[in-house]
Structure formats: structure tokens, C-alpha cells
Enzyme design. Structure first.
Site, short mmCIF file in Angstrom:
data_model
loop_
_atom_site.label_atom_id
_atom_site.label_comp_id
_atom_site.label_asym_id
_atom_site.label_seq_id
_atom_site.Cartn_x
_atom_site.Cartn_y
_atom_site.Cartn_z
N ILE A 166 0.88 -1.18 0.00
CA ILE A 166 0.00 0.00 0.00
C ILE A 166 0.91 1.22 0.00
O ILE A 166 1.37 1.68 1.04
CB ILE A 166 -0.95 0.01 1.21
CG1 ILE A 166 -1.86 -1.22 1.18
CG2 ILE A 166 -1.80 1.28 1.20
CD1 ILE A 166 -2.84 -1.32 2.33
N HIS A 167 1.19 1.73 -1.19
CA HIS A 167 2.07 2.88 -1.35
C HIS A 167 1.22 4.15 -1.48
O HIS A 167 0.01 4.12 -1.29
CB HIS A 167 3.03 2.68 -2.53
CG HIS A 167 2.34 2.34 -3.81
ND1 HIS A 167 1.93 3.29 -4.70
CD2 HIS A 167 1.96 1.14 -4.33
CE1 HIS A 167 1.33 2.69 -5.73
NE2 HIS A 167 1.34 1.39 -5.52
N ALA A 168 1.84 5.27 -1.80
CA ALA A 168 1.19 6.59 -1.73
C ALA A 168 -0.10 6.70 -2.54
O ALA A 168 -1.11 7.18 -2.01
CB ALA A 168 2.17 7.68 -2.17
#
Length: 86
Positions: free
Chosen positions: A15-17
Site C-alpha cells: 500500500i504505497h502513496a
């Protein structure tokens, strides 16, 4: 009674930006409290820093708990969001 469901992070980057921002935006559409729990750590899904701080990686199982006046609608929408976006 809170609505809960689990999902497994499938994105190789975790779960990145970008998906975290989309998740926060979706959670903020509802009055209900939305909590993400992974590895015995719980965070508020309506805060970008909290979601990013969870550090969820590919393969991690996240428990989503939705509690409040519109929890049915919020849980259904978030489940659909996770299926399509994560």
C-alpha cells in the site's frame, strides 16, 4: 456492531502513496470510523500518514473494521474498492 472483512494486499509495492490516498478519500466519504489492522497494529483509515505508516506489503492480510451510522454502505463500498484497487 462493527462490520469487518479481510483482504490480502496484492500490489507488489504494497500500500504505497497512490492507493493509500485513494483509500483515505474513499473512507472519508462515510461518517463511520474505518480501522485497518495488520500485524497487531491498528490505524485510522481516514489519515494518509496512518495508512502509510501501517507499512502493508504484498501478501499481508489486512482486517478492515467499519463502525458507525453508515457502516453497511461504507463496508460494501470499501470491499469493492479493495477488490478493484489493491
Amino acid at each position: 456492531m462493527a462490520k469487518t472483512f479481510n483482504f490480502t494486499v496484492t500490489d507488489p509495492a504494497g500500500i504505497h502513496a497512490r492507493p493509500a490516498g485513494q483509500l483515505v478519500s474513499k473512507a472519508q466519504e462515510y461518517e463511520s470510523a474505518v480501522t485497518l489492522t495488520a500485524s497487531d497494529r491498528s490505524v485510522d483509515a481516514k489519515g494518509i500518514l496512518s495508512v502509510m505508516g501501517l507499512g502493508a506489503q504484498q501478501g499481508d492480510v489486512i482486517e478492515v473494521s467499519v463502525s458507525g451510522s453508515d457502516e453497511e454502505a461504507a463496508a460494501a463500498a470499501l470491499q469493492q474498492f479493495f477488490k478493484e484497487s489493491m
